[in-house]
Design an enzyme around this catalytic site. Structure first.
Site, PDB file in Angstrom:
ATOM      1  N   ASP A 191      14.780  52.342  41.262  1.00  0.00           N
ATOM      2  CA  ASP A 191      14.074  52.158  42.524  1.00  0.00           C
ATOM      3  C   ASP A 191      14.833  51.095  43.322  1.00  0.00           C
ATOM      4  OD1 ASP A 191      13.400  49.721  41.395  1.00  0.00           O
ATOM      5  OD2 ASP A 191      11.232  49.986  41.554  1.00  0.00           O
ATOM      6  N   HIS A 192      14.225  50.621  44.405  1.00  0.00           N
ATOM      7  CA  HIS A 192      14.904  49.642  45.265  1.00  0.00           C
ATOM      8  C   HIS A 192      15.236  48.347  44.516  1.00  0.00           C
ATOM      9  CE1 HIS A 192      10.559  49.228  45.409  1.00  0.00           C
ATOM     10  NE2 HIS A 192      10.708  47.949  45.685  1.00  0.00           N
TER      11      HIS A 192
ATOM     12  N   CYS B 118      14.320  49.459  37.120  1.00  0.00           N
ATOM     13  CA  CYS B 118      13.419  49.015  38.187  1.00  0.00           C
ATOM     14  C   CYS B 118      13.449  47.482  38.142  1.00  0.00           C
ATOM     15  CB  CYS B 118      12.019  49.610  38.039  1.00  0.00           C
ATOM     16  SG  CYS B 118      11.154  49.200  36.516  1.00  0.00           S
TER      17      CYS B 118
ATOM     18  N   THR C 184      11.437  45.125  36.686  1.00  0.00           N
ATOM     19  CA  THR C 184      11.250  44.578  35.336  1.00  0.00           C
ATOM     20  C   THR C 184      11.679  45.542  34.244  1.00  0.00           C
ATOM     21  OG1 THR C 184       9.033  45.510  35.261  1.00  0.00           O
ATOM     22  CG2 THR C 184       9.231  43.229  36.051  1.00  0.00           C
TER      23      THR C 184
ATOM     24  N   HIS D 262      17.530  52.263  15.037  1.00  0.00           N
ATOM     25  CA  HIS D 262      16.234  52.555  14.419  1.00  0.00           C
ATOM     26  C   HIS D 262      15.368  53.513  15.236  1.00  0.00           C
ATOM     27  CE1 HIS D 262      16.081  48.702  11.678  1.00  0.00           C
ATOM     28  NE2 HIS D 262      17.232  49.375  11.580  1.00  0.00           N
TER      29      HIS D 262
ATOM     30  N   ARG E 202      14.911  56.943   6.931  1.00  0.00           N
ATOM     31  CA  ARG E 202      13.502  56.581   7.100  1.00  0.00           C
ATOM     32  C   ARG E 202      13.130  56.435   8.577  1.00  0.00           C
ATOM     33  NH1 ARG E 202      16.359  52.081   6.024  1.00  0.00           N
ATOM     34  NH2 ARG E 202      15.855  50.119   7.081  1.00  0.00           N
ATOM     35  N   HIS E 203      14.128  56.129   9.402  1.00  0.00           N
ATOM     36  CA  HIS E 203      13.844  55.981  10.840  1.00  0.00           C
ATOM     37  C   HIS E 203      13.547  57.333  11.486  1.00  0.00           C
ATOM     38  CE1 HIS E 203      14.947  51.877  10.289  1.00  0.00           C
ATOM     39  NE2 HIS E 203      16.143  52.220   9.851  1.00  0.00           N
TER      40      HIS E 203
END
Ligand code: RB5
Length: 151
Positions: free
Chosen positions: A14-15, A69, A71, A102, A136-137
């Protein structure tokens, strides 16, 4: 059906992520990757969910994705709504290494208001060059799909 687009990286923002997106697109192109720019194309205010489907489409076709974005939170919430997407918001190198080893993250989410270009490039390099460990992951990832699909 999966087609191979291993060298293709779709990038959207985004901006608030625009400047970092431009820098990353440049960085990737100089490294020889094919970059699909999913927008946004300037710093005018936009809605971050609008840029997710274009990136997800490339990822579903076998490429990789980067979303940015302010955050990274809105982009990760949005991207993880799509089936088969494992978007990881990584603001540091270690988280990104683990997100690949993982969690087999297939979209890297960055926070344009939280990180400088140098850190973003380091995180991006780890995202692109770290293999999933499987074992296992893989079982745990299968459980995410299995348990999450019933609700
Ligand atoms: C835009 O102001 C901001 O809300 C957005 O970039 C993002 O950080 C949302 O999670």
């Amino acid at each position: 059906m999966m087609v191979s687009s291993g060298n293709l990286i779709a990038i959207g923002s985004d901006h608030a992520g625009f400047n970092l997106k431009e820098a990353i697109a440049d960085y990737l192109e100089k490294k020889g990757y094919e970059v699909k720019d999913c927008g946004t194309f300037d710093t005018a205010s936009v809605d971050y969910p609008d840029f997710v489907p274009c990136v997800v489409k490339v990822v579903k076709e076998g490429g990789r994705g980067v979303l940015i974005c302010g955050t990274g939170i809105g982009m990760s919430i949005s991207a993880n709504r799509y089936r088969g997407v494992r978007a990881a918001r990584c603001l540091d190198v270690f988280s990104c290494e683990m997100a690949r080893k993982h969690n087999d993250a297939n979209i890297l989410v960055l926070g344009g208001r939280l990180m400088g270009e140098e850190l973003a490039f380091r995180v991006l390099d780890v995202f692109l060059n770290t293999e999933f460990e499987g074992g296992r992951h893989k079982r745990r990832l299968d459980k995410i799909d299995e348990l999450g699909s019933g609700f």
